[in-house]
Design an enzyme around this catalytic site. Structure first.
Site, short mmCIF file in Angstrom:
data_model
loop_
_atom_site.label_atom_id
_atom_site.label_comp_id
_atom_site.label_asym_id
_atom_site.label_seq_id
_atom_site.Cartn_x
_atom_site.Cartn_y
_atom_site.Cartn_z
N TYR A 73 0.80 -1.24 0.00
CA TYR A 73 0.00 0.00 0.00
C TYR A 73 0.83 1.29 0.00
O TYR A 73 0.26 2.38 -0.04
CB TYR A 73 -0.95 0.00 1.21
CG TYR A 73 -1.94 -1.15 1.16
CD1 TYR A 73 -2.86 -1.27 0.13
CD2 TYR A 73 -1.94 -2.14 2.16
CE1 TYR A 73 -3.76 -2.33 0.08
CE2 TYR A 73 -2.84 -3.20 2.12
CZ TYR A 73 -3.74 -3.28 1.07
OH TYR A 73 -4.63 -4.32 1.02
N ASN A 124 -13.03 4.00 -1.62
CA ASN A 124 -12.24 2.79 -1.51
C ASN A 124 -12.83 2.04 -0.32
O ASN A 124 -12.51 2.35 0.83
CB ASN A 124 -10.76 3.12 -1.27
CG ASN A 124 -9.92 1.84 -1.19
OD1 ASN A 124 -10.45 0.74 -1.04
ND2 ASN A 124 -8.60 2.00 -1.26
N HIS A 128 -8.96 1.31 -5.78
CA HIS A 128 -8.15 0.44 -4.93
C HIS A 128 -6.68 0.76 -5.19
O HIS A 128 -6.27 0.91 -6.34
CB HIS A 128 -8.40 -1.03 -5.23
CG HIS A 128 -9.81 -1.43 -4.95
ND1 HIS A 128 -10.28 -1.60 -3.67
CD2 HIS A 128 -10.86 -1.62 -5.78
CE1 HIS A 128 -11.56 -1.89 -3.72
NE2 HIS A 128 -11.94 -1.90 -4.98
C1 DQA Z 1 -7.83 -2.27 -0.95
C2 DQA Z 1 -7.86 -3.74 -1.39
C3 DQA Z 1 -8.71 -4.56 -0.43
O1 DQA Z 1 -8.73 -5.92 -0.84
C4 DQA Z 1 -8.12 -4.51 0.97
O2 DQA Z 1 -8.96 -5.20 1.87
C5 DQA Z 1 -7.87 -3.12 1.43
C6 DQA Z 1 -7.36 -2.12 0.48
C7 DQA Z 1 -6.87 -1.45 -1.83
O3 DQA Z 1 -6.97 -0.23 -1.78
O4 DQA Z 1 -6.03 -2.02 -2.53
O5 DQA Z 1 -8.00 -2.81 2.62
O6 DQA Z 1 -9.13 -1.73 -1.10
#
Ligand code: DQA
Length: 144
Positions: free
Chosen positions: A22, A71, A97
């Site tokens: 992330y 998101n 995402h």
């Molecule tokens: C997310 C992807 C989701 O699968 C995950 O649970 C997240 C972040 C992303 O921004 O890549 O918390 O939404």
């Protein structure tokens, strides 16, 4: 144009959470950059770890903002209630995402919310939010 960004659970920990997936920037710092990049827009930001709070914010926004970027994080894959809330409001919603959910575990390949959104941006990190803003600017400009 009034635009609301909603981030779901655990995204308050952006910058420290699983940084290899992330990234290492907090959303707050990025949001300030977005505000500086788009001074003509009225941008607001809301984050919650609670499903009901996200639903309440979507309901509240329905008469106030022109568009929403969401998101839903983990709720993307599980929340019929958030999907229903997006379906219930009339303004356009874009799903973002940070990671490419299709390149990850199989349970992340399904988004319950995406079918109610005008589009999905997945896999471009924080840049995805800016791309969604630009898509809305273009959309509203061509609607004039
Ligand atoms: C997310 C992807 C989701 O699968 C995950 O649970 C997240 C972040 C992303 O921004 O890549 O918390 O939404």
């Amino acid at each position: 144009m009034k635009l609301l960004i909603i981030n779901g659970p655990n995204l308050n920990l952006l910058g420290e959470r699983e940084t290899s997936i992330y990234g290492s920037r907090s959303f707050e710092a990025y949001f300030e950059e977005l505000q500086a990049q788009f001074p003509i827009l009225e941008l607001t930001y809301f984050q919650s770890n609670l499903e009901g709070e996200i639903i309440d914010r979507l309901h509240e926004a329905r008469k106030i903002v022109d568009a929403i970027i969401i998101n839903p994080a983990g709720y993307t894959h599980t929340s019929v209630a958030i999907a229903d809330a997006i379906a219930a409001i009339s303004m356009p919603v874009a799903e973002v995402h940070l990671s490419n959910i299709y390149a990850r575990e199989e349970f992340r390949h399904v988004s319950l919310t995406a079918r109610h959104c005008i589009g999905v941006i997945s896999g471009f990190g924080l840049l995805g939010y800016r791309l969604a803003i630009e898509a809305f600017i273009e959309r509203f400009a061509s609607a004039d």
